[in-house]
Scaffold this active site. Sequence first.
Site, PDB file in Angstrom:
ATOM      1  CB  THR A 170      -0.897   0.021   1.248  1.00  9.29           C
ATOM      2  OG1 THR A 170      -1.620  -1.209   1.311  1.00  9.29           O
ATOM      3  CG2 THR A 170      -1.880   1.181   1.186  1.00  9.29           C
ATOM      4  CE  LYS A 206      -5.087  -1.290   1.771  1.00 14.56           C
ATOM      5  NZ  LYS A 206      -5.433  -2.585   2.300  1.00 14.56           N
ATOM      6  CE  LYS A 227       2.058   1.498   4.726  1.00 15.10           C
ATOM      7  NZ  LYS A 227       1.521   0.774   3.636  1.00 15.10           N
TER       8      LYS A 227
HETATM    9  P1  NAP Z   1       5.325  -6.492   7.356  1.00 16.99           P
HETATM   10  O1  NAP Z   1       4.908  -7.666   8.153  1.00 16.99           O
HETATM   11  O2  NAP Z   1       5.990  -5.340   8.016  1.00 16.99           O
HETATM   12  O3  NAP Z   1       6.263  -7.048   6.187  1.00 16.99           O
HETATM   13  C1  NAP Z   1       6.941  -6.257   5.262  1.00 16.99           C
HETATM   14  C2  NAP Z   1       8.045  -7.141   4.689  1.00 16.99           C
HETATM   15  O4  NAP Z   1       8.695  -6.453   3.630  1.00 16.99           O
HETATM   16  C3  NAP Z   1       9.109  -7.479   5.739  1.00 16.99           C
HETATM   17  O5  NAP Z   1       9.412  -8.856   5.658  1.00 16.99           O
HETATM   18  C4  NAP Z   1      10.279  -6.606   5.324  1.00 16.99           C
HETATM   19  O6  NAP Z   1      11.553  -7.139   5.578  1.00 16.99           O
HETATM   20  C5  NAP Z   1      10.083  -6.560   3.818  1.00 16.99           C
HETATM   21  N1  NAP Z   1      10.750  -5.376   3.280  1.00 16.99           N
HETATM   22  C6  NAP Z   1      10.541  -4.094   3.624  1.00 16.99           C
HETATM   23  N2  NAP Z   1      11.362  -3.294   2.936  1.00 16.99           N
HETATM   24  C7  NAP Z   1      12.085  -4.109   2.146  1.00 16.99           C
HETATM   25  C8  NAP Z   1      13.097  -3.871   1.203  1.00 16.99           C
HETATM   26  N3  NAP Z   1      13.535  -2.629   0.956  1.00 16.99           N
HETATM   27  N4  NAP Z   1      13.626  -4.939   0.570  1.00 16.99           N
HETATM   28  C9  NAP Z   1      13.169  -6.178   0.828  1.00 16.99           C
HETATM   29  N5  NAP Z   1      12.228  -6.488   1.713  1.00 16.99           N
HETATM   30  C10 NAP Z   1      11.692  -5.444   2.363  1.00 16.99           C
HETATM   31  O7  NAP Z   1       4.109  -5.884   6.557  1.00 16.99           O
HETATM   32  P2  NAP Z   1       2.764  -6.592   6.066  1.00 16.99           P
HETATM   33  O8  NAP Z   1       1.768  -6.548   7.155  1.00 16.99           O
HETATM   34  O9  NAP Z   1       3.081  -7.890   5.396  1.00 16.99           O
HETATM   35  O10 NAP Z   1       2.288  -5.518   4.995  1.00 16.99           O
HETATM   36  C11 NAP Z   1       2.970  -5.349   3.764  1.00 16.99           C
HETATM   37  C12 NAP Z   1       2.243  -4.300   2.931  1.00 16.99           C
HETATM   38  O11 NAP Z   1       0.899  -4.745   2.700  1.00 16.99           O
HETATM   39  C13 NAP Z   1       2.152  -2.933   3.612  1.00 16.99           C
HETATM   40  O12 NAP Z   1       2.235  -1.908   2.665  1.00 16.99           O
HETATM   41  C14 NAP Z   1       0.768  -2.970   4.248  1.00 16.99           C
HETATM   42  O13 NAP Z   1       0.249  -1.659   4.422  1.00 16.99           O
HETATM   43  C15 NAP Z   1      -0.002  -3.780   3.234  1.00 16.99           C
HETATM   44  N6  NAP Z   1      -1.160  -4.521   3.773  1.00 16.99           N
HETATM   45  C16 NAP Z   1      -1.055  -5.226   4.936  1.00 16.99           C
HETATM   46  C17 NAP Z   1      -2.171  -5.912   5.426  1.00 16.99           C
HETATM   47  C18 NAP Z   1      -2.119  -6.702   6.715  1.00 16.99           C
HETATM   48  O14 NAP Z   1      -3.172  -7.109   7.213  1.00 16.99           O
HETATM   49  N7  NAP Z   1      -0.958  -6.959   7.295  1.00 16.99           N
HETATM   50  C19 NAP Z   1      -3.385  -5.874   4.734  1.00 16.99           C
HETATM   51  C20 NAP Z   1      -3.456  -5.179   3.545  1.00 16.99           C
HETATM   52  C21 NAP Z   1      -2.335  -4.491   3.083  1.00 16.99           C
HETATM   53  P3  NAP Z   1      12.230  -7.161   7.026  1.00 16.99           P
HETATM   54  O15 NAP Z   1      12.023  -8.553   7.480  1.00 16.99           O
HETATM   55  O16 NAP Z   1      13.647  -6.812   6.792  1.00 16.99           O
HETATM   56  O17 NAP Z   1      11.525  -6.118   7.869  1.00 16.99           O
END
Ligand code: NAP
Length: 289
Positions: free
Chosen positions: A96, A171, A239
């Site tokens: 997102t 979104k 965010k």
């Molecule tokens: P998260 O658990 O914080 O995971 C993000 C992942 O991306 C982490 O494993 C992180 O690595 C990796 N990452 C971040 N920057 C990176 C980079 N520069 N290079 C490589 N890997 C990188 O987040 P999430 O909950 O899965 O959400 C991910 C996205 O989906 C966000 O934008 C969020 O707003 C969106 N989203 C989430 C949900 C939900 O329910 N969780 C629902 C809809 C949308 P590290 O292990 O190094 O931190």
Amino acid sequence: MKTVGFIGLGVMGFPMAGHISKAFPTQVYNRTLSKAEDWAELYSGSIALSPKEMGTSCEEIFLCVGNDDDVKEVIAGDEGLLSSLKSGSIIVDHTTTSATLSREMSNMCIDKGVNYLDAPVSGGQAGAENAALTIMAGGDKDSYEKVCETMGHYSKFSKLMGSSGSGQLTKMVNQICIAGLVQGLAEGINFSLKSQLDISDVIEVISKGAAQSWQMENRWETMSLDQYDHGFAVDHMRKDLKIALEEAQKQGASLEITKLIDGYYKDIQDMGGKRWDTSSLLKRLQNND
Ligand code: NAP
């Protein structure tokens, strides 16, 4: 058979890449290598040590990283995808982000002959684990149609909303609609508990009427048990709300409740709840009472 690439193995990306790996040869990359190693123990697939390395072996690459800066780094950084991807490749970004970032990335990709789709998701951790996400996409129709088969392995519905950035704008609408609703649910649960009503009876009744919602169905029980470890972190929500509030200012659209709830989520961050899930609005209320 094509090798599909997936970058970002967090709460969402880990299971999404897992579903893909059951259908196609898959390569994963994550900033913290140990998460990729954990993934490869559970699923079958290879690990890339940089996005650049992935760009040499995959032509369809999916991202689900954190925010605008992360997407920029993965695509356009020194070790980014654009330094190696072949012309004709497709990047699908499930992160997102702002619509401005999507348009910027799309233009940068087009200059290299690469296609870019913004494709944020809704449905939370459970949606990712159960292959039941909803995807809202923006970009070129041909590219969208080409990646639909892969996306079908972790989604129940997807739609192309228009040109680049349209997925992210959709979104934003999703997050605007959720913010006030979760606060309403938190207030309803708090009120029920204070009134000594049996909360499960209350939910049984009102969830059959006009107050029903996904948040009510999926979160009432964990909220009333003071459990806030269900995927979508408060940091990510802030965010998303910041992105929506900035976009709304550009459009001249008033977001009164959204702005208020964004302040409530700031309170939760200050309480130490950066990684609590978004239903922790109830914990904030109980903390204030
Ligand atoms: P998260 O658990 O914080 O995971 C993000 C992942 O991306 C982490 O494993 C992180 O690595 C990796 N990452 C971040 N920057 C990176 C980079 N520069 N290079 C490589 N890997 C990188 O987040 P999430 O909950 O899965 O959400 C991910 C996205 O989906 C966000 O934008 C969020 O707003 C969106 N989203 C989430 C949900 C939900 O329910 N969780 C629902 C809809 C949308 P590290 O292990 O190094 O931190």
